[in-house]
Design an enzyme around this catalytic site. Structure first.
Site, PDB file in Angstrom:
ATOM      1  N   SER A  14       0.822  -1.365   0.042  1.00 32.31           N
ATOM      2  CA  SER A  14      -0.170  -0.126   0.158  1.00 32.31           C
ATOM      3  C   SER A  14       0.696   1.576   0.166  1.00 32.31           C
ATOM      4  O   SER A  14       1.945   1.311   0.978  1.00 32.31           O
ATOM      5  CB  SER A  14      -0.681   0.258   1.099  1.00 32.31           C
ATOM      6  N   TYR A  73      -2.124   5.740  -4.679  1.00 34.44           N
ATOM      7  CA  TYR A  73      -2.948   7.062  -4.387  1.00 34.44           C
ATOM      8  C   TYR A  73      -2.714   7.447  -5.676  1.00 34.44           C
ATOM      9  O   TYR A  73      -1.426   8.248  -4.874  1.00 34.44           O
ATOM     10  CB  TYR A  73      -3.192   7.401  -2.735  1.00 34.44           C
ATOM     11  N   THR A  75      -5.791   2.777  -7.110  1.00 34.30           N
ATOM     12  CA  THR A  75      -6.810   2.291  -6.544  1.00 34.30           C
ATOM     13  C   THR A  75      -7.616   3.275  -6.982  1.00 34.30           C
ATOM     14  O   THR A  75      -7.947   4.121  -6.871  1.00 34.30           O
ATOM     15  CB  THR A  75      -6.757   2.335  -5.240  1.00 34.30           C
ATOM     16  N   LYS A  99      -7.613  -0.667  -9.490  1.00 34.50           N
ATOM     17  CA  LYS A  99      -8.134  -1.783  -8.198  1.00 34.50           C
ATOM     18  C   LYS A  99      -9.830  -1.104  -7.861  1.00 34.50           C
ATOM     19  O   LYS A  99      -9.439   0.298  -7.363  1.00 34.50           O
ATOM     20  CB  LYS A  99      -7.001  -1.852  -7.540  1.00 34.50           C
ATOM     21  N   HIS A 119     -13.170  -2.611  -2.696  1.00 34.58           N
ATOM     22  CA  HIS A 119     -11.986  -2.526  -1.378  1.00 34.58           C
ATOM     23  C   HIS A 119     -12.701  -2.959  -0.298  1.00 34.58           C
ATOM     24  O   HIS A 119     -12.249  -2.113   1.379  1.00 34.58           O
ATOM     25  CB  HIS A 119     -12.611  -0.519  -1.190  1.00 34.58           C
TER      26      HIS A 119
END
Ligand SMILES: Cc1cc2nc3c(=O)[nH]c(=O)nc-3n(C[C@H](O)[C@H](O)[C@H](O)COP(=O)(O)O)c2cc1C
Ligand SMILES: CCCCCCC(=O)C(=O)O
Length: 367
Positions: free
Chosen positions: A108, A132, A158, A234, A258
């Site tokens: 992440s 992100y 994402t 995603k 998610h």
């Protein structure tokens, strides 16, 4: 304790009894009334398997190829933020476990270990980096360049979090990360400076201040100009967006809600998988996460068209049990369950999985 853990849910029960409330609530929560969170798991039980027998299943091989890389099984690890709340070695232990098991680890952006630390801890692991996009594009460019340099093999953008989902437990707890931890992919951008008096938790403030909520399809074109890595989206949940993703020449789609943490009342990911697979055909690879808890879930997702599946929370429960060893144990258990399912369905490898091997439970009522 632990030697008698037989399935992934045993690890979850253990985690519920040992993790501090703040971390546990953050890890377990879904958005709103948590209907999607619950449905992600329950939906799998509505699909039924039609096994075939007398097929000689003595020689089995679980390996598959994803984005051109051979991996040992079609089960990898989803990106989850702040893994050191589960174990002191957090992301490093999780990535080492994936490396040992020959599968993919997704780091992440919001990690408590840096890109470089993870690359060093698990150099042979096939690693993907979850991205992100920040309002300050130089932050994102820096992340992308570091992931490339550190040998990550794909970017997982994402798309389902332009704003932060409303997770009631985090709001009630005024969640913030424990002070001994840091978001290690950044030198600044710590969470503590974000106002916890706005609606939501401190995470809501962080996301609202830093994540780019103007994100749109033009940004996929921009991302392609700053990287040569494959780009996966995603959080895709409709055929319409899947077709747009193909038109924007992405390399893969992760069908995901998610883990039920963003928008409540969406369909379970397994329920929208086939619509998406049918919409994209063989133009891009399709993966799935959300609610995968045993080997039959993996099998059902592959039958419905996923190339591979990913687990999020179960890996955190493995970490909470015993770090790297705990995650390895989780992966070994689900691998064994998937292997057993394949054999009991008359398949020796993922190539032998056929669409007719799974039907929705409503199938027989329609006959
Ligand atoms: C605690 C936690 C943190 C997460 N953090 C991220 C994240 O940083 N980026 C992201 O794209 N998804 C994140 N997710 C979503 C997961 O990648 C994944 O979609 C989801 O966990 C899959 O569902 P499962 O937990 O039922 O396996 C997070 C999920 C959890 C539970
Ligand atoms: C500090 C901001 C938290 C970012 C989001 C992590 C995440 O995706 C999650 O589901 O939680």
């Amino acid at each position: 304790m632990g030697d008698n853990f037989a399935c992934l849910d045993d690890f979850e029960k253990h985690a519920l009894s040992v993790l501090p409330k703040n971390a546990l609530d953050y890890y377990t929560s879904g958005a709103g009334a948590q209907t999607t969170l619950e449905d992600n798991k329950r939906a799998f039980s509505r699909y039924k398997i039609r096994p075939r027998f007398l097929r000689d299943v003595s020689k089995r091989d679980l390996s598959t190829t994803v984005l051109g890389e051979k991996i040992s099984m079609p089960i990898g690890i989803s990106p989850t933020a702040m893994q050191r709340m589960a174990h002191p070695e957090g992301e490093l232990a999780n990535a080492r476990a994936a490396e040992a098991m020959g599968t993919i680890y997704t780091l992440s952006t919001i990690a408590t270990s840096s890109i470089e630390e993870v690359a060093q801890a698990a150099p042979k692991c096939v690693k993907w980096f979850q991205l992100y996009i920040f309002r300050d594009r130089s932050v994102t460019i820096d992340l992308v360049q570091r992931a490339e340099k550190a040998g990550f093999k794909a970017l997982v953008l994402t798309v389902d979090a332009p704003v932060f989902g409303i997770r009631l437990a985090d709001v009630r707890n005024r969640f913030t990360m424990p002070p001994h931890l840091a978001l290690k992919n950044f030198t600044s951008l710590s969470m503590t400076k974000f106002d916890d008096k706005i609606e939501g938790s401190r995470l809501t403030g962080y996301v609202a201040s830093l994540f780019d909520d103007t994100l749109n399809w033009e940004d996929i074109k921009w991302l392609k100009t700053i990287t040569t890595l494959p780009i996966l989206l995603k959080g895709i949940l409709t055929a319409e967006d899947a077709v747009l993703a193909v038109n924007h020449q992405v390399d893969g789609i992760v069908v995901s809600n998610h883990g039920g943490r963003q928008l409540d009342s969406t369909f379970a990911s397994i329920d929208v998988l086939e619509e998406i697979v049918n919409a994209v055909g063989n133009k891009t690879e399709v993966y799935l996460d959300g609610g995968i808890r045993d080997g039959t879930d993996v099998f059902k997702a592959l039958v419905l068209g996923a190339k591979m599946v990913f687990i999020g929370r179960p890996a955190l429960w493995g970490l909470a049990y015993n770090g790297e060893e705990g995650v390895k144990k989780i992966l070994r258990i689900i691998r064994h369950e998937f292997d057993t399912t394949l054999a009991l369905c008359g398949c020796c490898n993922v190539g032998e999985i056929k669409r007719e091997m799974v039907v929705h439970e409503s199938h027989h009522s329609k006959l």
